[in-house]
Write a protein that holds these residues in place. Structure first.
Motif, PDB file in Angstrom:
ATOM      1  N   SER A 265       0.806  -1.223   0.000  1.00  0.00           N
ATOM      2  CA  SER A 265       0.000   0.000   0.000  1.00  0.00           C
ATOM      3  C   SER A 265       0.835   1.267   0.000  1.00  0.00           C
ATOM      4  CB  SER A 265      -0.941  -0.001   1.209  1.00  0.00           C
ATOM      5  OG  SER A 265      -0.183  -0.121   2.409  1.00  0.00           O
ATOM      6  N   ASP A 266       2.061   1.182   0.481  1.00  0.00           N
ATOM      7  CA  ASP A 266       2.865   2.398   0.635  1.00  0.00           C
ATOM      8  C   ASP A 266       4.334   2.034   0.497  1.00  0.00           C
ATOM      9  OD1 ASP A 266       3.700   4.936   1.073  1.00  0.00           O
ATOM     10  OD2 ASP A 266       3.035   5.068   3.161  1.00  0.00           O
ATOM     11  N   SER A 267       4.957   2.412  -0.625  1.00  0.00           N
ATOM     12  CA  SER A 267       6.351   2.042  -0.872  1.00  0.00           C
ATOM     13  C   SER A 267       7.087   3.203  -1.508  1.00  0.00           C
ATOM     14  CB  SER A 267       6.428   0.824  -1.795  1.00  0.00           C
ATOM     15  OG  SER A 267       5.850   1.121  -3.058  1.00  0.00           O
ATOM     16  N   SER A 268       8.402   3.146  -1.463  1.00  0.00           N
ATOM     17  CA  SER A 268       9.217   4.153  -2.135  1.00  0.00           C
ATOM     18  C   SER A 268      10.573   3.559  -2.501  1.00  0.00           C
ATOM     19  CB  SER A 268       9.409   5.396  -1.252  1.00  0.00           C
ATOM     20  OG  SER A 268      10.147   5.069  -0.092  1.00  0.00           O
ATOM     21  N   PHE A 269      11.192   4.205  -3.501  1.00  0.00           N
ATOM     22  CA  PHE A 269      12.498   3.768  -4.002  1.00  0.00           C
ATOM     23  C   PHE A 269      13.373   4.999  -4.189  1.00  0.00           C
ATOM     24  CE2 PHE A 269       9.239   0.914  -5.536  1.00  0.00           C
ATOM     25  CZ  PHE A 269       9.758  -0.351  -5.295  1.00  0.00           C
ATOM     26  N   ALA A 270      14.670   4.831  -4.033  1.00  0.00           N
ATOM     27  CA  ALA A 270      15.599   5.936  -4.272  1.00  0.00           C
ATOM     28  C   ALA A 270      16.973   5.380  -4.602  1.00  0.00           C
ATOM     29  CB  ALA A 270      15.675   6.856  -3.060  1.00  0.00           C
ATOM     30  N   LEU A 271      17.698   6.118  -5.458  1.00  0.00           N
ATOM     31  CA  LEU A 271      19.106   5.816  -5.715  1.00  0.00           C
ATOM     32  C   LEU A 271      19.930   6.732  -4.839  1.00  0.00           C
ATOM     33  CD1 LEU A 271      18.942   5.359  -9.572  1.00  0.00           C
ATOM     34  CD2 LEU A 271      19.451   3.601  -7.878  1.00  0.00           C
ATOM     35  N   ASP A 272      20.716   6.125  -3.959  1.00  0.00           N
ATOM     36  CA  ASP A 272      21.423   6.858  -2.908  1.00  0.00           C
ATOM     37  C   ASP A 272      22.909   6.878  -3.231  1.00  0.00           C
ATOM     38  OD1 ASP A 272      22.484   7.896  -0.590  1.00  0.00           O
ATOM     39  OD2 ASP A 272      21.210   6.724   0.741  1.00  0.00           O
ATOM     40  N   ARG A 273      23.480   8.089  -3.320  1.00  0.00           N
ATOM     41  CA  ARG A 273      24.907   8.233  -3.607  1.00  0.00           C
ATOM     42  C   ARG A 273      25.723   8.604  -2.368  1.00  0.00           C
ATOM     43  NH1 ARG A 273      25.767   8.346  -9.023  1.00  0.00           N
ATOM     44  NH2 ARG A 273      27.764   9.436  -8.832  1.00  0.00           N
ATOM     45  N   GLU A 274      25.088   8.622  -1.204  1.00  0.00           N
ATOM     46  CA  GLU A 274      25.769   9.068   0.019  1.00  0.00           C
ATOM     47  C   GLU A 274      26.660   7.992   0.621  1.00  0.00           C
ATOM     48  OE1 GLU A 274      25.853  12.153   1.374  1.00  0.00           O
ATOM     49  OE2 GLU A 274      24.820  12.725  -0.475  1.00  0.00           O
ATOM     50  N   ASN A 275      26.179   6.747   0.670  1.00  0.00           N
ATOM     51  CA  ASN A 275      26.935   5.712   1.377  1.00  0.00           C
ATOM     52  C   ASN A 275      26.770   4.361   0.695  1.00  0.00           C
ATOM     53  OD1 ASN A 275      28.373   4.256   3.296  1.00  0.00           O
ATOM     54  ND2 ASN A 275      26.614   4.095   4.702  1.00  0.00           N
ATOM     55  N   PRO A 276      27.207   4.220  -0.554  1.00  0.00           N
ATOM     56  CA  PRO A 276      27.116   2.910  -1.211  1.00  0.00           C
ATOM     57  C   PRO A 276      28.158   1.946  -0.644  1.00  0.00           C
ATOM     58  CG  PRO A 276      28.273   4.442  -2.621  1.00  0.00           C
ATOM     59  CD  PRO A 276      27.815   5.234  -1.429  1.00  0.00           C
ATOM     60  N   TYR A 277      27.908   0.663  -0.807  1.00  0.00           N
ATOM     61  CA  TYR A 277      28.909  -0.328  -0.400  1.00  0.00           C
ATOM     62  C   TYR A 277      30.053  -0.364  -1.404  1.00  0.00           C
ATOM     63  CZ  TYR A 277      31.166  -4.800   0.427  1.00  0.00           C
ATOM     64  OH  TYR A 277      32.102  -5.773   0.661  1.00  0.00           O
TER      65      TYR A 277
END
Length: 800
Positions: A265-277
């Motif tokens: 019912s409630d989801s989100s996605f983001a590409l994060d450049r702050e702390n990748p492995y």
């Protein structure tokens, strides 16, 4: 050389004219030269996804989420001719589009200054830059009016054009810059008067007085070039401002993945450049309600993961965040069927590795892998691996067994790993050892988001496991310390630093690599003395470091052979002679005329080498036999090329036909020339594959005298004991040609076998008909019964 040119003309004339009986006279007692057993080569590089998405068993394509999300639109702009993409603060059009325009909706006022940063992502012909005073933009390269300002990676050149239904050059200037770095292009404009700066330096001034355009739209522009843009800034009558390149997406999911939700019912996605492995970004997934929320992957360009019933996969991923239940699955293409499911556990805190095993309950050629959280949670994902096991691996190594076996079945004896991929600035041996999950992705020549999971070491392992002699190329700008360490790693004893690392990585014995090429097609685009001198200096710097570690290495010069620049060729030759054992010549075999030029070119190189140094030990290696096709015409070009190499004996090390591999229908550049084709579930050979296999399986060590009355291209070889003669016959004509062979001492042969490979010039093999063009074998009673079919390679084996 005059004899060779006359023969070339005769063959071409015969190919164009009527068929007639040919006579081949062979004297097995007159040995001309030795034929290299390494003649049967192939060239592999990560072009068209031969490696990543190909022989490398990693089924996940987009393993570290480096690809940006699919862009719906860029705010305030209208795009033409191409889809655009965004990663971080940069935007770029789809690679290999002949034209891409991104036009700003708000017009400029006709006087001011505009600037943008441009970086080339690969080195190929084409330009990237800006439009000014533009109007009437539509789909199509020339469907626009305005001024086009472009810089080119090839040749380092700036050009200004006026476009109005066609394109007219106003002026141009040569530059010196590194295309792999960001460069600022700035244009000060007042109507049709322009001052152009690059990195703050004035490079060009123009004033168009011929029906000038005075104002209009601003836009970003590429023509065939592979380039990115960032930091667009405009100062005009509306003020000075940064023009944000904000891109809108349906979901912030890396483009080689797809969002996956069920009953959420409630989801989100983001590409994060702050702390990748690992790499530049990671994928965030959040479920704020119930159901499943995650991402799915269908391998190379979404073409599907090929599953067999009972097939076992092992994998791992890295995650941080918080979720009580994280799971992985094998599913059908749309996620409605589940073939395997595993709960990996819970996620909490910082980056950790999570491992899993999945066993498929069904066969499916277009399956997908999914990773998701059930219930509430928020996690960041990175560096996902899915590998086959057991028979799916080649000798337990991380390579697709069926593809590796295809290379073996071709009869290869030599495999080269190199090409333009090694010219990429970030291509470095430094990133190719140690745990794969910590090897940084790199900006590749052929794909922006290359993997170092398969690098030089893995290539050498493939060659070793297949029984091929390996050679590979390195980037010319590597530092000598890294190259010395590389040679230690590959060839050093366990007492050396590199040797100890190799032992720790699981290979106790040295690999024994012999042939290493320094660079690839160097100076192909920059044919001035300073560039050739730079290559000589770099060659000697790296060669000294490498030969000090292992003096038995045979290094290969990669300067592009340009017979029209003989003084520069002589300069390079004398600059590397004594340290370079071989000079890499790249040939073309798509057409008969091009293939027939190989023989006189080899004659010329040999003549000049001996002219420049009668005692030279430098010889020739054909590390790329190139073209853009994989059909019967290309097969015949390959046969003619091999005949030329046989005539030159030990002067030529090998002829490596490019490309070794190609994924079916995934060609994304001009090099549509694979020999072994594959899909997720099938592997088969193209016509050149079968020609290579025929020749290799009938190799004999000695070229003998043969004379041809007619227009066939022929070589003859004999076994060391003199009891077997092989005829290699190329018929480039559309007419069948009866052949009489007269072989001295073989008047009453024990057996005669004829193998023929032929078809229409454009014929290829396909998944539905993988053996359409394949050899046909027959026994014949006498040497007067040989028949060379139209457009054919005929191999005749005569046993005494």
């Amino acid at each position: 050389m005059t004899r060779r040119i006359t023969t070339l003309l005769l063959i071409l004339a015969t190919a164009a004219g009527a068929a007639a009986q040919d006579r081949i006279t062979v004297d097995p007692g007159k040995i001309i030269n030795h034929v290299s057993p390494l003649l049967y080569g192939s060239g592999m590089e990560d072009v068209n996804h031969e490696v990543y998405g190909g022989i490398y068993n990693q089924r996940i394509f987009g393993e570290s989420f480096e690809e940006g999300a699919d862009v719906i639109r860029i705010t305030g702009f209208t795009r033409f001719d191409s889809i655009w993409h965004g990663v971080g603060d940069r935007v770029y059009p789809t690679v290999n589009n002949s034209s891409a325009k991104l036009m700003m909706d708000e017009p400029e006022t006709g006087k001011g200054k505009v600037s943008v940063d441009i970086r080339f992502e690969s080195i190929r012909p084409g330009t990237a830059g800006l439009f000014l005073h533009a109007s009437g933009a539509k789909e199509g390269p020339e469907n626009i009016k305005g001024y086009e300002f472009g810089i080119s990676a090839v040749g380092n050149r700036f050009t200004l054009w006026k476009v109005d239904g066609g394109r007219r050059e106003i002026g141009a200037v040569n530059l010196r810059f590194d295309p792999w770095d960001w460069h600022n292009l700035e244009i000060e404009f007042d109507g049709a008067r322009f001052n152009v700066k690059m990195d703050g330096e004035l490079i060009f001034v123009a004033n168009d007085k011929d029906t000038p355009f005075l104002k209009g739209q601003l836009g970003l522009r590429t023509r065939s070039a592979d380039a990115s843009f960032r930091r667009l800034r405009l100062s005009d009558g509306n003020g000075s401002r940064d023009i944000a390149l904000n891109f809108e997406n349906e979901a912030q999911v890396s483009s080689m993945w797809r969002p996956y939700t069920t009953n959420a019912s409630d989801s989100s996605f983001a590409l994060d450049r702050e702390n990748p492995y690992n790499g530049g970004q990671c994928q965030m997934v959040e479920n704020r309600g119930s159901g499943r929320v995650g991402v799915s992957n269908m391998s190379l360009n979404h073409w599907g993961i090929g599953l067999k019933k009972g097939q076992v996969f092992k994998g791992e991923f890295f995650a941080r965040g918080n979720a009580s239940k994280i799971m992985v699955a094998l599913q059908d293409e749309d996620g409605t069927k589940e073939y395997a499911l595993a709960r990996v556990g819970s996620v909490s805190g910082g980056w950790k590795k999570y491992s899993f095993t999945l066993k498929s309950g069904a066969a499916d050629p277009k399956a997908r892998f999914a990773i998701f959280i059930e219930g509430k949670g928020k996690v960041w994902l990175d560096q996902v691996t899915l590998m086959g096991t057991g028979d799916d691996l080649f000798k337990g190594l991380p390579f697709r067994a069926d593809i590796a076996q295809g290379l073996i079945d071709e009869g290869l004896t030599f495999l080269r790993y190199g090409g333009s991929m090694t010219n990429a600035k970030e291509y470095s041996f430094k990133q190719m050892t140690g745990p794969r999950d910590r090897r940084q992705p790199y900006r590749g020549q052929w794909y922006h988001f290359g993997t170092n999971g398969f690098g030089i070491v893995e290539f050498v392992q493939v060659a070793e496991a297949c029984g091929f002699t390996p050679s590979f190329a390195v980037n010319m700008e590597e530092d000598p310390e890294t190259m010395a360490f590389m040679v230690e790693y590959l060839n050093g004893s366990s007492e050396t630093e590199g040797g100890r690392r190799r032992v720790a990585d699981g290979h106790p014995e040295p690999y024994g690599v012999k042939y290493i090429e320094l660079g690839n097609e160097e100076c192909i685009f920059w044919t001035i003395k300073e560039n050739y001198q730079h290559y000589i200096d770099r060659f000697n710097l790296l060669a000294d470091a490498m030969l000090k570690v292992d003096p038995s290495l045979e290094l290969v010069c990669s300067a592009w052979w340009r017979p029209d620049l003989k003084p520069l060729m002589e300069m390079v030759f004398k600059g590397v002679d004594g340290k370079a054992a071989w000079w890499d010549l790249h040939t073309t075999t798509d057409s008969f005329a091009a293939a027939l030029r190989v023989d006189p070119t080899l004659d010329q190189m040999k003549e000049w080498f001996l002219e420049w140094n009668p005692d030279t030990k430098m010889r020739i290696a054909i590390f790329e036999e190139n073209g853009a096709t994989h059909n019967v015409e290309r097969m015949l070009g390959h046969v003619v090329n091999q005949n030329a190499v046989r005539r030159h004996g030990d002067w030529v090390l090998t002829s490596s036909a490019a490309n070794a591999l190609e994924p079916y229908l995934q060609n994304d550049n001009a090099w549509n020339q694979g020999q072994v084709f594959f899909t997720p579930t099938q592997v088969w050979g193209m016509p050149p594959f079968h020609a290579q296999k025929m020749a290799s399986s009938h190799h004999q060590n000695n070229l003998v005298e043969s004379k041809v009355e007619g227009g066939l291209d022929v070589t003859a070889t004999v076994s060391d004991d003199g009891d077997c003669v092989i005829l290699h016959i190329a018929n480039l004509s559309d007419k069948g040609i009866p052949v009489e062979a007269v072989i001295k001492g073989f008047e009453r042969p024990f057996s005669i076998k004829e193998i023929s490979l032929s078809g229409g010039l454009k014929d290829v093999n396909s998944p539905a008909d993988p053996e359409k063009i394949s050899p046909i074998e027959r026994k014949i009673d006498n040497l007067g019964a040989i028949f060379a079919k139209p457009y054919s390679y005929t191999l005749v084996e005569v046993q005494k």
